[in-house]
Scaffold this active site. Structure first.
Site, PDB file in Angstrom:
ATOM      1  N   GLY A  11       0.938  -1.222   0.105  1.00 52.12           N
ATOM      2  CA  GLY A  11      -0.013  -0.185   0.030  1.00 52.12           C
ATOM      3  C   GLY A  11       0.879   1.319  -0.182  1.00 52.12           C
ATOM      4  N   MET A  12       0.164   2.431   0.072  1.00 53.11           N
ATOM      5  CA  MET A  12       0.924   3.680  -0.084  1.00 53.11           C
ATOM      6  C   MET A  12       1.908   3.873   1.218  1.00 53.11           C
ATOM      7  SD  MET A  12      -0.487   7.644  -0.207  1.00 53.11           S
ATOM      8  CE  MET A  12      -1.803   7.372   0.708  1.00 53.11           C
ATOM      9  N   LEU A  13       1.494   3.611   2.342  1.00 56.33           N
ATOM     10  CA  LEU A  13       2.509   3.777   3.403  1.00 56.33           C
ATOM     11  C   LEU A  13       3.294   2.563   3.469  1.00 56.33           C
ATOM     12  CD1 LEU A  13       3.250   5.300   5.951  1.00 56.33           C
ATOM     13  CD2 LEU A  13       1.378   4.319   7.189  1.00 56.33           C
ATOM     14  N   ASP A  35      -3.920 -11.677   4.723  1.00 56.90           N
ATOM     15  CA  ASP A  35      -5.060 -11.085   5.180  1.00 56.90           C
ATOM     16  C   ASP A  35      -5.000 -11.067   6.581  1.00 56.90           C
ATOM     17  OD1 ASP A  35      -7.720 -10.425   5.952  1.00 56.90           O
ATOM     18  OD2 ASP A  35      -8.485 -12.036   5.061  1.00 56.90           O
ATOM     19  N   ILE A  36      -4.944  -9.897   7.283  1.00 58.95           N
ATOM     20  CA  ILE A  36      -4.819  -9.918   8.785  1.00 58.95           C
ATOM     21  C   ILE A  36      -6.234 -10.316   9.547  1.00 58.95           C
ATOM     22  CG2 ILE A  36      -2.987  -7.962   8.577  1.00 58.95           C
ATOM     23  CD1 ILE A  36      -5.181  -6.217   9.542  1.00 58.95           C
ATOM     24  N   ALA A  59      -4.996  -1.642   6.406  1.00 57.72           N
ATOM     25  CA  ALA A  59      -6.296  -1.151   7.051  1.00 57.72           C
ATOM     26  C   ALA A  59      -7.454  -1.078   6.012  1.00 57.72           C
ATOM     27  CB  ALA A  59      -5.889   0.187   7.849  1.00 57.72           C
ATOM     28  N   THR A  61      -9.518   1.565   4.526  1.00 57.02           N
ATOM     29  CA  THR A  61      -9.447   2.927   4.550  1.00 57.02           C
ATOM     30  C   THR A  61     -10.690   3.610   3.572  1.00 57.02           C
ATOM     31  OG1 THR A  61      -8.136   2.770   2.769  1.00 57.02           O
ATOM     32  CG2 THR A  61      -7.180   3.003   5.042  1.00 57.02           C
ATOM     33  N   TYR A 124     -15.638   4.647   9.704  1.00 56.00           N
ATOM     34  CA  TYR A 124     -14.044   4.713   9.775  1.00 56.00           C
ATOM     35  C   TYR A 124     -13.621   4.967  10.871  1.00 56.00           C
ATOM     36  CZ  TYR A 124      -9.371   5.550   8.287  1.00 56.00           C
ATOM     37  OH  TYR A 124      -7.967   5.750   8.234  1.00 56.00           O
ATOM     38  N   LYS A 128     -11.310   2.726  13.357  1.00 52.42           N
ATOM     39  CA  LYS A 128      -9.967   2.954  14.077  1.00 52.42           C
ATOM     40  C   LYS A 128      -9.825   3.122  15.441  1.00 52.42           C
ATOM     41  CE  LYS A 128      -6.881   3.388  11.444  1.00 52.42           C
ATOM     42  NZ  LYS A 128      -5.877   2.202  10.917  1.00 52.42           N
TER      43      LYS A 128
END
Length: 278
Positions: A11-13, A35-36, A59, A61, A124, A128
């Protein structure tokens, strides 16, 4: 050299953190590879690697979709995170997890402090926050970093959209104020943490320093990339999920505890622009 598991590694991060931590013994898993929400697989992987750190970049998102997909958002952002915290604790790993400015309701007029009252206004944000609470309950070695308005020269994000869209005229909301935060700056900080871990666990804020609206951010991107787009401010956009009006977060605890100077919003954008390759 540390042994580090990175979930959501593509992913981006996750991509930015993986790049920043080269030189360590990295075990990166995309969301397809791990898959967490599959507790058994998670346990097997951590048990076999016995990492020093688990960095969770996986996550749910999709802020607007979460309004009608509450079960999936909670499963990924809360239940899976609780299991991850338990597994990390069982195998003496430090968990680094990322949360969001959306745990706050956005009615503040001063930057939010880490211990300030939370009050999410969308599913969302609630999912979180539930993840944060479940990590705290496990009470193992953990860091939770609330980040906001994340963007990068790669992946799918606001910066890439403004930079790459064919539209010459854009309408951008000017009614939300926050701190656009570069994934590159988050990853540089995580590299610093792994090298100089103060072991002062808990919840922290990490955002680029300074504040602007989405409209102002779009103007800055437009200017720095010499795009010549015409950008109009609009008061609101109809979205399924409500957004906090004000979500600037105070990062002074992070600066002090980790002895780290967080770049400004402008410095973060300059670096992303420098690396960006259309």
């Amino acid at each position: 050299m540390k042994k580090i598991i990175i979930t959501g590694a593509t992913g981006m991060l996750g991509t930015a953190i993986t790049n920043a931590l080269q030189g360590h013994d990295l075990y990166g898993y995309s969301s397809k590879e791990l898959d967490i929400t599959c507790s058994f697989k998670l346990d097997q992987i951590v048990k076999s690697i016995k990492p020093d750190y688990i960095i969770n970049c996986a996550a749910y998102t999709a802020v607007d979709l979460a309004e009608t997909d509450q079960e999936k958002a909670l499963k990924i952002n809360a239940l899976a995170v609780q299991k991850m915290a338990q597994v990390a604790n069982q195998y003496q790993a430090t968990l680094i997890h990322f949360s969001t400015d959306y745990v706050f309701n956005g009615t503040a007029t001063q930057p939010y402090l880490p211990l300030q009252e939370t009050d999410p206004i969308n599913v969302y944000g609630a999912s979180k926050l539930a993840g944060e609470k479940s990590i705290a309950q496990v009470n193992g070695r953990h860091y939770i970093f609330r980040i906001s308005w994340l963007y990068a020269p790669h992946g799918k994000n606001f910066f890439k959209w403004v930079a790459g869209t064919d539209m010459n005229e854009l309408k951008i909301v000017d009614s939300q104020t926050g701190s656009p935060t570069s994934a590159l700056d988050v990853s540089s900080f995580i590299k610093h943490l792994v090298k100089n871990d103060p072991e002062t666990y808990g919840v922290y804020h990490f955002t680029n320093q300074g504040a602007m609206t989405w409209f102002e951010f779009a103007i800055a991107i437009n200017k720095k990339l010499n795009l010549d787009k015409i950008i109009h401010p609009v008061a609101t956009f109809k979205t399924a999920a409500k957004r906090p009006t004000y979500s600037v977060m105070d990062g002074s605890d992070t600066i002090q505890v980790f002895n780290y100077q967080i770049p400004t919003v402008e410095e973060g954008l300059d670096e992303v622009v420098r690396i960006y390759n259309p």
